[in-house]
Design a protein around this motif. Structure first.
Motif, PDB file in Angstrom:
ATOM      1  N   ALA A 189       0.784  -1.146   0.254  1.00 61.85           N
ATOM      2  CA  ALA A 189      -0.401  -0.103  -0.042  1.00 61.85           C
ATOM      3  C   ALA A 189       0.901   1.301   0.172  1.00 61.85           C
ATOM      4  N   VAL A 190       1.465   1.073   0.935  1.00 58.23           N
ATOM      5  CA  VAL A 190       2.652   2.518   0.816  1.00 58.23           C
ATOM      6  C   VAL A 190       3.894   2.698  -0.282  1.00 58.23           C
ATOM      7  N   VAL A 191       3.706   1.383  -1.104  1.00 61.14           N
ATOM      8  CA  VAL A 191       5.166   1.612  -1.754  1.00 61.14           C
ATOM      9  C   VAL A 191       3.866   1.690  -3.056  1.00 61.14           C
ATOM     10  N   GLY A 192       3.222   1.300  -3.112  1.00 62.31           N
ATOM     11  CA  GLY A 192       2.424   0.963  -3.803  1.00 62.31           C
ATOM     12  C   GLY A 192       1.620   3.351  -4.273  1.00 62.31           C
ATOM     13  N   ALA A 193       1.593   3.582  -3.234  1.00 61.65           N
ATOM     14  CA  ALA A 193       0.774   4.624  -3.698  1.00 61.65           C
ATOM     15  C   ALA A 193       2.101   5.617  -3.627  1.00 61.65           C
ATOM     16  N   GLY A 194       3.368   5.740  -2.531  1.00 62.06           N
ATOM     17  CA  GLY A 194       4.294   6.225  -2.633  1.00 62.06           C
ATOM     18  C   GLY A 194       4.978   6.765  -4.271  1.00 62.06           C
ATOM     19  N   VAL A 195       5.529   6.075  -4.865  1.00 62.95           N
ATOM     20  CA  VAL A 195       6.084   5.349  -5.632  1.00 62.95           C
ATOM     21  C   VAL A 195       4.604   6.574  -6.721  1.00 62.95           C
ATOM     22  N   ALA A 196       3.654   5.704  -7.082  1.00 59.99           N
ATOM     23  CA  ALA A 196       2.840   6.572  -7.751  1.00 59.99           C
ATOM     24  C   ALA A 196       2.600   7.844  -7.820  1.00 59.99           C
ATOM     25  N   THR A 197       2.971   8.474  -6.812  1.00 57.42           N
ATOM     26  CA  THR A 197       2.162  10.571  -6.497  1.00 57.42           C
ATOM     27  C   THR A 197       3.309  10.272  -6.717  1.00 57.42           C
ATOM     28  N   VAL A 198       4.865  10.201  -6.586  1.00 60.49           N
ATOM     29  CA  VAL A 198       6.094  10.772  -6.791  1.00 60.49           C
ATOM     30  C   VAL A 198       5.642  10.850  -8.542  1.00 60.49           C
ATOM     31  N   TYR A 199       5.097   9.626  -9.062  1.00 61.29           N
ATOM     32  CA  TYR A 199       5.256   9.778 -11.101  1.00 61.29           C
ATOM     33  C   TYR A 199       4.439  10.610 -11.419  1.00 61.29           C
ATOM     34  N   PHE A 200       3.217  10.505 -10.595  1.00 61.39           N
ATOM     35  CA  PHE A 200       2.006  11.578 -10.953  1.00 61.39           C
ATOM     36  C   PHE A 200       2.763  12.895 -11.420  1.00 61.39           C
ATOM     37  N   VAL A 201       3.352  13.641 -10.055  1.00 63.09           N
ATOM     38  CA  VAL A 201       3.655  14.856  -9.296  1.00 63.09           C
ATOM     39  C   VAL A 201       4.817  15.271 -10.652  1.00 63.09           C
ATOM     40  N   THR A 202       5.172  14.861 -11.079  1.00 69.39           N
ATOM     41  CA  THR A 202       6.767  14.586 -11.990  1.00 69.39           C
ATOM     42  C   THR A 202       6.297  14.426 -13.284  1.00 69.39           C
ATOM     43  N   VAL A 203       5.672  13.915 -14.331  1.00 70.27           N
ATOM     44  CA  VAL A 203       4.763  13.892 -14.763  1.00 70.27           C
ATOM     45  C   VAL A 203       3.821  15.191 -15.292  1.00 70.27           C
ATOM     46  N   LEU A 204       2.878  14.794 -14.416  1.00 65.18           N
ATOM     47  CA  LEU A 204       1.537  15.827 -14.238  1.00 65.18           C
ATOM     48  C   LEU A 204       2.218  17.148 -14.187  1.00 65.18           C
ATOM     49  N   SER A 205       2.402  17.284 -14.088  1.00 69.82           N
ATOM     50  CA  SER A 205       3.519  18.996 -13.752  1.00 69.82           C
ATOM     51  C   SER A 205       3.868  19.736 -15.296  1.00 69.82           C
ATOM     52  N   GLN A 206       4.410  18.587 -15.829  1.00 71.57           N
ATOM     53  CA  GLN A 206       4.119  19.170 -16.982  1.00 71.57           C
ATOM     54  C   GLN A 206       3.495  19.144 -17.873  1.00 71.57           C
ATOM     55  N   VAL A 207       2.004  19.161 -17.815  1.00 73.21           N
ATOM     56  CA  VAL A 207       0.903  19.152 -18.475  1.00 73.21           C
ATOM     57  C   VAL A 207       0.307  20.653 -19.113  1.00 73.21           C
ATOM     58  N   PRO A 208       0.510  21.792 -17.734  1.00 73.58           N
ATOM     59  CA  PRO A 208      -0.457  22.959 -18.269  1.00 73.58           C
ATOM     60  C   PRO A 208       0.703  24.076 -19.358  1.00 73.58           C
ATOM     61  N   GLY A 209       0.306  23.744 -20.000  1.00 72.87           N
ATOM     62  CA  GLY A 209       0.770  24.745 -21.254  1.00 72.87           C
ATOM     63  C   GLY A 209       1.648  23.940 -22.102  1.00 72.87           C
ATOM     64  N   THR A 210       1.984  23.276 -21.588  1.00 74.37           N
ATOM     65  CA  THR A 210       2.428  21.877 -22.818  1.00 74.37           C
ATOM     66  C   THR A 210       1.497  20.761 -23.736  1.00 74.37           C
ATOM     67  N   ASP A 211       1.885  20.883 -24.978  1.00 72.95           N
ATOM     68  CA  ASP A 211       1.598  19.267 -25.376  1.00 72.95           C
ATOM     69  C   ASP A 211       1.981  17.995 -25.048  1.00 72.95           C
ATOM     70  N   VAL A 212       0.653  17.513 -24.761  1.00 73.52           N
ATOM     71  CA  VAL A 212       1.271  16.072 -23.834  1.00 73.52           C
ATOM     72  C   VAL A 212       1.803  15.052 -24.928  1.00 73.52           C
ATOM     73  N   ALA A 213       1.821  15.360 -26.306  1.00 70.54           N
ATOM     74  CA  ALA A 213       2.635  14.533 -27.467  1.00 70.54           C
ATOM     75  C   ALA A 213       4.073  14.992 -27.003  1.00 70.54           C
ATOM     76  N   ARG A 214       4.333  16.000 -26.193  1.00 72.23           N
ATOM     77  CA  ARG A 214       5.553  16.337 -26.449  1.00 72.23           C
ATOM     78  C   ARG A 214       6.419  15.832 -24.831  1.00 72.23           C
ATOM     79  N   ARG A 246       9.881   7.051 -20.341  1.00 67.19           N
ATOM     80  CA  ARG A 246      10.913   6.712 -19.282  1.00 67.19           C
ATOM     81  C   ARG A 246      10.581   6.826 -17.895  1.00 67.19           C
ATOM     82  N   PRO A 247      10.022   7.926 -17.506  1.00 67.10           N
ATOM     83  CA  PRO A 247       9.297   7.698 -15.656  1.00 67.10           C
ATOM     84  C   PRO A 247       8.011   6.859 -15.789  1.00 67.10           C
ATOM     85  N   MET A 248       7.482   6.394 -16.632  1.00 64.94           N
ATOM     86  CA  MET A 248       6.309   5.746 -15.954  1.00 64.94           C
ATOM     87  C   MET A 248       6.895   4.086 -15.628  1.00 64.94           C
TER      88      MET A 248
END
Length: 139
Positions: free
Chosen positions: A12-37, A42-44
């Motif tokens: 539970a801790v590892v699954g939630a923790g790793v996914a949180t780090v991934y989503f914060v890292t990747v989804l923070s790039q979404v505003p103002g960027t074309d998602v195709a870019r 690799r991060p996933m």
């Protein structure tokens, strides 16, 4: 606390923790960027590998910390594990509808891949939480 309950906490801790780090890292790039870019593949893959690796290492560490309990299961542990896995299966089955709908709508691969990864994470966390609740409240 049984070794199976410890393992549920770990997942539970590892699954939630790793996914949180991934989503914060990747989804923070979404505003103002074309998602195709956005380079998300690799991060996933790193997040998936880190989740598996950390889960294994933490489980081994827990087994070393309490060797008497390691590997000992009874009927109650097996029933709790089975019910937790059923819950995880149903969560995955329902959550997989979102990436399927995105694929049918011909959405960007970015969104399809990330919703599918989220579905796997939700299933893992739901299964682990179900097991923890069953251990804590009785079965």
């Amino acid at each position: 606390m049984s070794s199976e309950e410890k393992r549920s906490w770990i997942y539970a801790v590892v699954g939630a923790g790793v996914a949180t780090v991934y989503f914060v890292t990747v989804l923070s790039q979404v505003p103002g960027t074309d998602v195709a870019r956005i380079a998300y593949v690799r991060p996933m893959l790193i997040a998936i590998g880190a989740g598996i690796g950390l889960g294994i290492v933490a489980s081994i560490a827990a087994a070393i910390a309490s060797p008497r309990e390691a590997g000992r299961t009874d009927e109650r542990d097996r029933q709790i594990h089975r019910l937790g896995e059923y819950v995880g299966f149903y969560v995955m089955s329902i959550a997989a509808i979102a990436p399927l709908a995105l694929a049918m709508a011909e959405a960007a691969h970015f969104w399809i891949a990330n919703t599918l990864y989220l579905a796997f994470v939700l299933a893992t966390v739901a299964a682990s939480i179900t097991k923890i609740v069953l251990y804590r409240r009785g079965f």
